[in-house]
Design a protein around this motif. Structure first.
Motif, PDB file in Angstrom:
ATOM      1  N   LEU A 144       2.698   1.735  -3.450  1.00  0.00           N
ATOM      2  CA  LEU A 144       1.799   2.216  -4.496  1.00  0.00           C
ATOM      3  C   LEU A 144       1.333   3.638  -4.206  1.00  0.00           C
ATOM      4  O   LEU A 144       1.227   4.466  -5.117  1.00  0.00           O
ATOM      5  CB  LEU A 144       0.608   1.271  -4.645  1.00  0.00           C
ATOM      6  CG  LEU A 144       0.931  -0.083  -5.283  1.00  0.00           C
ATOM      7  CD1 LEU A 144      -0.245  -1.041  -5.121  1.00  0.00           C
ATOM      8  CD2 LEU A 144       1.301   0.079  -6.738  1.00  0.00           C
ATOM      9  N   VAL A 200      -0.774   6.488  -6.438  1.00  0.00           N
ATOM     10  CA  VAL A 200      -2.083   5.837  -6.415  1.00  0.00           C
ATOM     11  C   VAL A 200      -2.821   6.288  -5.152  1.00  0.00           C
ATOM     12  O   VAL A 200      -2.279   6.199  -4.051  1.00  0.00           O
ATOM     13  CB  VAL A 200      -1.952   4.300  -6.408  1.00  0.00           C
ATOM     14  CG1 VAL A 200      -3.321   3.646  -6.393  1.00  0.00           C
ATOM     15  CG2 VAL A 200      -1.129   3.827  -7.593  1.00  0.00           C
ATOM     16  N   SER A 248       0.825  -1.211   0.000  1.00  0.00           N
ATOM     17  CA  SER A 248       0.000   0.000   0.000  1.00  0.00           C
ATOM     18  C   SER A 248       0.857   1.257   0.000  1.00  0.00           C
ATOM     19  O   SER A 248       0.601   2.200  -0.753  1.00  0.00           O
ATOM     20  CB  SER A 248      -0.916   0.037   1.231  1.00  0.00           C
ATOM     21  OG  SER A 248      -1.870  -0.979   1.196  1.00  0.00           O
TER      22      SER A 248
END
Length: 139
Positions: free
Chosen positions: A123, A128, A120
């Protein structure tokens, strides 16, 4: 950490992890795939889901929460133009257990998102937008 990706045939590839586990990947049917393997970008989402789920279960276990089930449902949006990168990802946790405390579940999800989940965080640093929410089912 290492991995080996071996071309099988057409648009199929066999990925083997350094720990000896294998998974078949392939391109879409429109590109010659036969729909018998995961798409590489699907594996990225599944990896993120596994990473954050591991954290949540681990943190709740340390908090002595009686978890019976934890399901992470992940939805993602991708850019229309090449490269079709992820632009947004949402992770929804359903945590089931006995006498689960909202504060503990919230803390576990937040700690995973902000501190522990390598996928997480990687990214997210890449641009993102990743969001998380949860629901608790007390049984």
């Amino acid at each position: 950490m290492k991995a080996t990706i071996k071309w099988v045939d057409g648009v199929q590839f066999l990925a083997e992890s350094g720990s000896g586990h294998a998974v078949l990947m392939e391109g879409p049917e429109s590109e010659g795939g036969r729909n018998i393997g995961c798409r590489p970008m699907e594996l990225m989402l599944m990896g993120l889901g596994g990473c954050t789920s591991y954290d949540v279960i681990n943190i709740l276990g340390k908090a002595r929460q009686s978890v019976r089930d934890c399901v992470a449902e992940i939805s993602a949006q991708r850019a229309d133009d090449v490269p079709h990168v992820f632009t947004g990802i949402h992770v929804h946790f359903t945590v089931t257990g006995k006498n689960l405390k909202d504060s503990h579940v919230k803390r576990a999800v937040d700690l995973s998102a902000d501190k522990y989940c390598s996928a997480s965080i990687m990214l997210g640093r890449g641009g993102v937008e990743i969001t998380h929410d949860y629901e608790i089912v007390n049984i």
